[in-house]
Design a protein around this motif. Structure first.
Motif, PDB file in Angstrom:
ATOM      1  N   VAL A   1       0.822  -1.226   0.000  1.00 23.78           N
ATOM      2  CA  VAL A   1       0.000   0.000   0.000  1.00 23.78           C
ATOM      3  C   VAL A   1       0.847   1.263   0.000  1.00 23.78           C
ATOM      4  N   ARG A   2       2.098   1.166   0.426  1.00 21.34           N
ATOM      5  CA  ARG A   2       2.975   2.342   0.363  1.00 21.34           C
ATOM      6  C   ARG A   2       3.244   2.767  -1.071  1.00 21.34           C
ATOM      7  N   LEU A   3       3.115   1.811  -2.011  1.00 17.68           N
ATOM      8  CA  LEU A   3       3.362   2.092  -3.425  1.00 17.68           C
ATOM      9  C   LEU A   3       2.062   2.248  -4.202  1.00 17.68           C
ATOM     10  N   GLY A   4       0.942   2.284  -3.487  1.00 17.74           N
ATOM     11  CA  GLY A   4      -0.341   2.372  -4.166  1.00 17.74           C
ATOM     12  C   GLY A   4      -0.810   1.044  -4.729  1.00 17.74           C
ATOM     13  N   LEU A   5      -0.279  -0.051  -4.219  1.00 14.24           N
ATOM     14  CA  LEU A   5      -0.624  -1.386  -4.709  1.00 14.24           C
ATOM     15  C   LEU A   5      -1.305  -2.187  -3.599  1.00 14.24           C
ATOM     16  N   ILE A   6      -1.680  -3.422  -3.897  1.00 12.80           N
ATOM     17  CA  ILE A   6      -2.246  -4.325  -2.898  1.00 12.80           C
ATOM     18  C   ILE A   6      -1.586  -5.698  -3.029  1.00 12.80           C
ATOM     19  N   PRO A   7      -1.506  -6.462  -1.933  1.00 12.84           N
ATOM     20  CA  PRO A   7      -0.884  -7.786  -1.992  1.00 12.84           C
ATOM     21  C   PRO A   7      -1.859  -8.853  -2.483  1.00 12.84           C
ATOM     22  N   ALA A   8      -2.423  -8.621  -3.652  1.00  8.78           N
ATOM     23  CA  ALA A   8      -3.534  -9.454  -4.122  1.00  8.78           C
ATOM     24  C   ALA A   8      -3.121 -10.892  -4.417  1.00  8.78           C
ATOM     25  N   THR A   9      -2.086 -11.071  -5.214  1.00 12.60           N
ATOM     26  CA  THR A   9      -1.717 -12.412  -5.669  1.00 12.60           C
ATOM     27  C   THR A   9      -1.252 -13.293  -4.519  1.00 12.60           C
ATOM     28  N   ILE A  10      -0.580 -12.706  -3.555  1.00  3.44           N
ATOM     29  CA  ILE A  10      -0.078 -13.493  -2.420  1.00  3.44           C
ATOM     30  C   ILE A  10      -1.123 -13.650  -1.322  1.00  3.44           C
ATOM     31  N   SER A  11      -2.225 -12.912  -1.407  1.00  9.30           N
ATOM     32  CA  SER A  11      -3.170 -12.852  -0.290  1.00  9.30           C
ATOM     33  C   SER A  11      -3.763 -14.201   0.122  1.00  9.30           C
ATOM     34  N   PRO A  12      -4.106 -15.125  -0.794  1.00  9.44           N
ATOM     35  CA  PRO A  12      -4.673 -16.391  -0.315  1.00  9.44           C
ATOM     36  C   PRO A  12      -3.739 -17.142   0.625  1.00  9.44           C
ATOM     37  N   TYR A  13      -2.443 -17.067   0.362  1.00  9.08           N
ATOM     38  CA  TYR A  13      -1.459 -17.794   1.162  1.00  9.08           C
ATOM     39  C   TYR A  13      -1.116 -17.045   2.443  1.00  9.08           C
TER      40      TYR A  13
END
Length: 265
Positions: A137-149
């Protein structure tokens, strides 16, 4: 930059995949993602491997995305971003679904996408000086792909905090929230923990270990209903009737080692 992003070695029944680019903090690129995917496919298919250790060289375990890769991604179209993210997702799934038990040996800091590497492994031990951060989120992104794990590893409540704040947390906190299973004082203690786990894993029925990996994934989060109960009944019946299941029970009853521990020849 190192010629190869990783090295694969094997000692006895234990395969080790080591990230070997400490100069870029073992960060991801498309080439690194492809190499990790291929490495886990390779060791997962080896009949003589009972456990897989994911390790890294240098002060960082994995710092997430490589800067040069991020610069290229900045100009990607939506379609190119989808294709690129799908490769990362496939790598994480390959690790998570590796038929052999997997251990993350975390000797240093873990950031962003690197958190997915640790979470996709079955077990994780970290040196007490390691730091962890979901910094997207500091870069304006989200940890979407890694989130299930990652959510599966640390739980929803912890993810709500660390996904949103991008706080750095230490190994003690990673242990408290369940993201890692053990914390070691130094590299020697880290190796001692890994060695103890691999010895235990290597002593167990390979078939039962594979089935247990599937069992956890199949049962976790499901309602305890007639369908789940029926599936677990079938699961124990199938493993009891299997060659290794019969051998293991007979070995126990006859007070001898099972065939997977007996010396060859």
């Amino acid at each position: 930059m190192s010629q190869a992003p990783l090295a694969i070695t094997q000692s006895g029944a234990v395969a080790r995949i080591t990230l070997t680019q400490p100069e870029v903090r073992n960060a991801f690129s498309d080439a690194v993602i492809a190499a990790i995917t291929a490495a886990f496919e390779d060791v997962g298919a080896r009949s003589d491997v009972r456990a897989v250790v994911l390790a890294a060289e240098g002060p960082a375990f994995c710092a997430g995305a490589d800067l040069n890769w991020m610069r290229r991604m900045a100009d990607y179209t939506r379609g190119e971003n989808i294709a690129d993210a799908a490769l990362l997702a496939a790598m994480l799934r390959t690790i998570a679904e590796c038929p052999k038990p997997t251990i993350a040996r975390v000797q240093g800091d873990v950031y962003a996408g690197g958190m997915g590497l640790v979470a996709a492994c079955d077990m994780a031990v970290a040196v007490e000086t390691a730091g962890f951060c979901l910094s997207e989120v500091r870069l304006g992104l989200i940890p979407a792909t890694i989130s299930p794990y990652v959510i599966r590893a640390m739980g929803t409540r912890a993810a709500q905090r660390y996904f949103l704040t991008a706080e750095r947390f230490d190994a003690a906190e990673a242990l408290r929230i369940g993201f890692v299973h053990a914390v070691a004082a130094d590299a020697a203690a880290l190796d001692a923990t890994v060695d103890a786990w691999t010895r235990t894993l290597s002593a167990n029925s390979p078939q039962a270990v594979r089935a247990c990996k599937r069992l956890v994934n199949d049962v976790a989060g499901r309602a305890i209903d007639d369908a789940l109960i029926a599936a677990t009944v079938e699961g124990i019946a199938d493993i009891r009737a299997s060659e290794e299941g019969r051998e293991g029970v007979q070995a126990f009853l006859n007070k001898r080692k099972p065939s997977w521990l007996a010396p060859a020849g």
